[in-house]
Design an enzyme around this catalytic site. Structure first.
Site, PDB file in Angstrom:
ATOM      1  N   ASP A   1       1.176   2.730   3.761  1.00  9.72           N
ATOM      2  CA  ASP A   1       0.318   3.796   3.231  1.00  9.72           C
ATOM      3  C   ASP A   1       1.155   5.045   2.963  1.00  9.72           C
ATOM      4  O   ASP A   1       0.756   6.171   3.272  1.00  9.72           O
ATOM      5  CB  ASP A   1      -0.844   4.108   4.181  1.00  9.72           C
ATOM      6  CG  ASP A   1      -1.930   4.971   3.538  1.00  9.72           C
ATOM      7  OD1 ASP A   1      -1.858   5.214   2.322  1.00  9.72           O
ATOM      8  OD2 ASP A   1      -2.844   5.415   4.270  1.00  9.72           O
ATOM      9  N   ASP A   7      -8.862   3.450  -2.944  1.00  6.74           N
ATOM     10  CA  ASP A   7      -8.256   3.933  -1.706  1.00  6.74           C
ATOM     11  C   ASP A   7      -8.136   5.453  -1.671  1.00  6.74           C
ATOM     12  O   ASP A   7      -7.755   6.085  -2.652  1.00  6.74           O
ATOM     13  CB  ASP A   7      -6.866   3.339  -1.519  1.00  6.74           C
ATOM     14  CG  ASP A   7      -6.230   3.822  -0.221  1.00  6.74           C
ATOM     15  OD1 ASP A   7      -6.778   3.506   0.840  1.00  6.74           O
ATOM     16  OD2 ASP A   7      -5.223   4.536  -0.297  1.00  6.74           O
ATOM     17  N   HIS A  40       1.625   5.160  -2.284  1.00  6.29           N
ATOM     18  CA  HIS A  40       1.176   6.147  -3.266  1.00  6.29           C
ATOM     19  C   HIS A  40       2.421   6.714  -3.924  1.00  6.29           C
ATOM     20  O   HIS A  40       3.162   7.476  -3.306  1.00  6.29           O
ATOM     21  CB  HIS A  40       0.353   7.251  -2.594  1.00  6.29           C
ATOM     22  CG  HIS A  40      -0.885   6.744  -1.923  1.00  6.29           C
ATOM     23  ND1 HIS A  40      -2.100   6.673  -2.563  1.00  6.29           N
ATOM     24  CD2 HIS A  40      -1.082   6.261  -0.672  1.00  6.29           C
ATOM     25  CE1 HIS A  40      -3.006   6.167  -1.719  1.00  6.29           C
ATOM     26  NE2 HIS A  40      -2.409   5.912  -0.565  1.00  6.29           N
ATOM     27  N   LEU A  41       2.651   6.339  -5.181  1.00  6.63           N
ATOM     28  CA  LEU A  41       3.835   6.797  -5.901  1.00  6.63           C
ATOM     29  C   LEU A  41       3.575   8.078  -6.688  1.00  6.63           C
ATOM     30  O   LEU A  41       4.501   8.666  -7.254  1.00  6.63           O
ATOM     31  CB  LEU A  41       4.356   5.694  -6.826  1.00  6.63           C
ATOM     32  CG  LEU A  41       4.866   4.435  -6.115  1.00  6.63           C
ATOM     33  CD1 LEU A  41       5.388   3.416  -7.120  1.00  6.63           C
ATOM     34  CD2 LEU A  41       5.936   4.763  -5.081  1.00  6.63           C
ATOM     35  N   ARG A  42       2.318   8.486  -6.774  1.00  7.20           N
ATOM     36  CA  ARG A  42       1.902   9.796  -7.296  1.00  7.20           C
ATOM     37  C   ARG A  42       2.044   9.985  -8.808  1.00  7.20           C
ATOM     38  O   ARG A  42       1.411  10.873  -9.373  1.00  7.20           O
ATOM     39  CB  ARG A  42       2.651  10.930  -6.580  1.00  7.20           C
ATOM     40  CG  ARG A  42       2.525  10.945  -5.072  1.00  7.20           C
ATOM     41  CD  ARG A  42       1.083  11.027  -4.615  1.00  7.20           C
ATOM     42  NE  ARG A  42       0.958  11.300  -3.165  1.00  7.20           N
ATOM     43  CZ  ARG A  42      -0.147  11.111  -2.479  1.00  7.20           C
ATOM     44  NH1 ARG A  42      -1.234  10.650  -3.091  1.00  7.20           N
ATOM     45  NH2 ARG A  42      -0.202  11.380  -1.199  1.00  7.20           N
ATOM     46  N   HIS A  84     -10.939   1.234   1.592  1.00  6.48           N
ATOM     47  CA  HIS A  84     -10.764   2.310   2.564  1.00  6.48           C
ATOM     48  C   HIS A  84     -12.107   2.462   3.265  1.00  6.48           C
ATOM     49  O   HIS A  84     -13.060   2.985   2.698  1.00  6.48           O
ATOM     50  CB  HIS A  84     -10.371   3.611   1.843  1.00  6.48           C
ATOM     51  CG  HIS A  84     -10.261   4.810   2.712  1.00  6.48           C
ATOM     52  ND1 HIS A  84      -9.113   5.573   2.772  1.00  6.48           N
ATOM     53  CD2 HIS A  84     -11.127   5.406   3.563  1.00  6.48           C
ATOM     54  CE1 HIS A  84      -9.287   6.572   3.611  1.00  6.48           C
ATOM     55  NE2 HIS A  84     -10.511   6.493   4.096  1.00  6.48           N
ATOM     56  N   HIS A  90       0.842  -1.198   0.000  1.00  5.10           N
ATOM     57  CA  HIS A  90       0.000   0.000   0.000  1.00  5.10           C
ATOM     58  C   HIS A  90       0.880   1.252   0.000  1.00  5.10           C
ATOM     59  O   HIS A  90       1.284   1.742   1.047  1.00  5.10           O
ATOM     60  CB  HIS A  90      -0.902  -0.017   1.237  1.00  5.10           C
ATOM     61  CG  HIS A  90      -1.939   1.061   1.241  1.00  5.10           C
ATOM     62  ND1 HIS A  90      -3.117   0.945   1.948  1.00  5.10           N
ATOM     63  CD2 HIS A  90      -2.000   2.284   0.651  1.00  5.10           C
ATOM     64  CE1 HIS A  90      -3.836   2.040   1.795  1.00  5.10           C
ATOM     65  NE2 HIS A  90      -3.169   2.863   1.005  1.00  5.10           N
TER      66      HIS A  90
END
Length: 434
Positions: free
Chosen positions: A305, A152, A62-64, A179, A60
């Site tokens: 996360d 998510d 977030h690589l954006r 989520h 989990h």
């Protein structure tokens, strides 16, 4: 690819639940053997005093990229991952454009191959545009390589849509990562609802906002037979619901973040926005329940996360600051504290960071068994260091652990037999066996 002998370390096998002295022979991209080994033809990594683990798996992050490269890129995110000991990461779909098509999935995987750091697995959107109105092109994304579906960051409020997602994902054996937050109960709150939120004058989010959604989705899992994975569990009530679901044999799994295992709502006391996240930090009783659930297997995985933000998005009023923190570079030493504190033994901890998330996602990771991919993390369990966000490989600096004294660090990481991260002293560098 050459042969390497990782010699003299403490090898932790999360599948067998053992930890003991052994050598690991790497032949090209694969593990060739584990045991007491000698091979005069190989180069040697001296692992004396180090833990030798399967490469860590973070399911989990977030690589954006694409769309928010000012926060993080796949290159900087995967550099942060290997610095933290993670050889595999699964990235969420809340990019711009949203990863709700094969084209975006392919773009992410192509960028990861160029970065040549941690392996990247894409999680596709559950709904088109993350709007929560109609299913995304799940079959198309599956063919492109996604390993799960998720909206998510946005709870799926439409129970009918969630039912269809669980039913449709069964065709591809994909977990649905959720989520869990009832938006009506959360009501734009900024932290946990309780005495602390009253004292600070901040609108609170009750634990029930998470728990009622889990109860709904457990019921839908029973109805559909789909695979439900609950992200970033944060409350004792959520743990109870998950434990009951597992006892009845439902295909329900869950993860917990390091910050929910070590911080409480009191971290918000100075209105520090680096302690603002979704779900919010909860109470000490919730932390204890999460730790117990991690130990007994109710919670299957530790996931960071990892959510990098630009500094401007974290400054200003607490109510309006962005949710989330970075976690890839602090997760391992925090997790090792659970062993030091007697919450988990070392093999169980490593299982929650490796084979647990790998099995949920169905990816080939989390083991050092002969024939397995040679993703290996070497950890100095005594290395002491202080968290300084300015030194992160990630673009994100939003951490509530700034200044914390840590013990334990990933000092060398191999991905597919290739050394992609090395912090060992020069005297311990790769040497010839002769």
């Amino acid at each position: 690819m050459k042969r390497l002998l990782i010699a003299g370390g403490t090898v932790v096998d999360p599948v067998a639940g053992t930890a003991g002295p052994a050598d690991v022979l790497v032949d090209g991209e694969r593990i060739a053997a584990v045991g007491t080994l000698e091979d005069a033809e190989t180069a040697v990594i001296d692992a004396r005093g180090l833990l030798v683990l399967p490469g860590l798996v973070d399911m989990h992050v977030h690589l954006r990229e694409p769309g928010y490269e000012y926060k993080e890129t796949i290159a900087t995110g995967t550099a942060a991952a290997v610095a933290g000991g993670f050889t595999s990461v699964a990235c969420m779909a809340n990019t711009e454009p949203v990863n709700d098509s094969a084209a975006v999935t392919q773009y992410i995987l192509d960028r990861a191959r160029i970065a040549q750091a941690a392996r990247v697995y894409a999680i596709g959107a559950l709904s088109h545009g993350l709007a929560g109105e109609r299913l995304a092109e799940i079959g198309e994304m599956h063919r492109a390589g996604i390993v799960a579906i998720s909206d998510d960051g946005r709870p799926v409020m439409d129970a009918g849509l969630m039912r269809r997602a669980l039913e449709y994902s069964r065709m591809f054996d994909l977990p649905v990562v959720v989520h869990e937050e009832d938006r009506h109960l959360a009501a734009s709150g900024a932290m946990n609802e309780g005495v602390t939120s009253l004292r600070l004058g901040l609108r609170g989010i009750p634990a029930a906002a998470e728990e009622v959604m889990i109860a709904r989705d457990v019921a839908l899992t029973r109805l559909t037979g789909g695979r439900l994975h609950v992200a970033h569990v944060s409350t004792a009530g959520a743990v109870a619901l998950l434990r009951e679901a597992k006892v009845t044999g439902l295909p329900v799994t869950a993860e917990v973040t390091p910050h929910h295992l070590f911080l409480t709502e009191e971290a918000v006391g100075g209105y520090g926005t680096n302690a603002k996240m979704a779900p919010p930090l909860r109470t000490r009783a919730d932390v204890e329940a999460l730790r117990a659930a991690l130990a007994d297997g109710t919670i299957d995985a530790i996931a960071t996360d990892h959510a990098p933000h630009h500094v401007d998005e974290k400054e200003g009023e607490f109510d309006h600051a962005a949710n989330g923190i970075v976690g890839l570079e602090t997760a391992l030493p925090l997790a090792l504290r659970l062993v030091a504190e007697g919450v988990l033994d070392l093999p169980t901890l490593v299982a929650r960071l490796t084979i647990g998330p790998a099995r949920i996602l169905g990816i080939p990771a989390g083991t050092l068994a002969p024939g397995a991919t040679a993703d290996v993390t070497l950890v100095d369990p005594e290395r002491r260091w202080r968290v300084e966000a300015r030194s992160f490989r990630s673009k994100g600096r939003n951490t509530p652990f700034e200044g914390w004294e840590m013990v334990g660090r990933a000092v060398a990481v191999l991905v597919g037999g290739r050394l992609v991260h090395d912090e060992r002293p020069a005297a311990a560098a790769l040497r010839s066996a002769s």
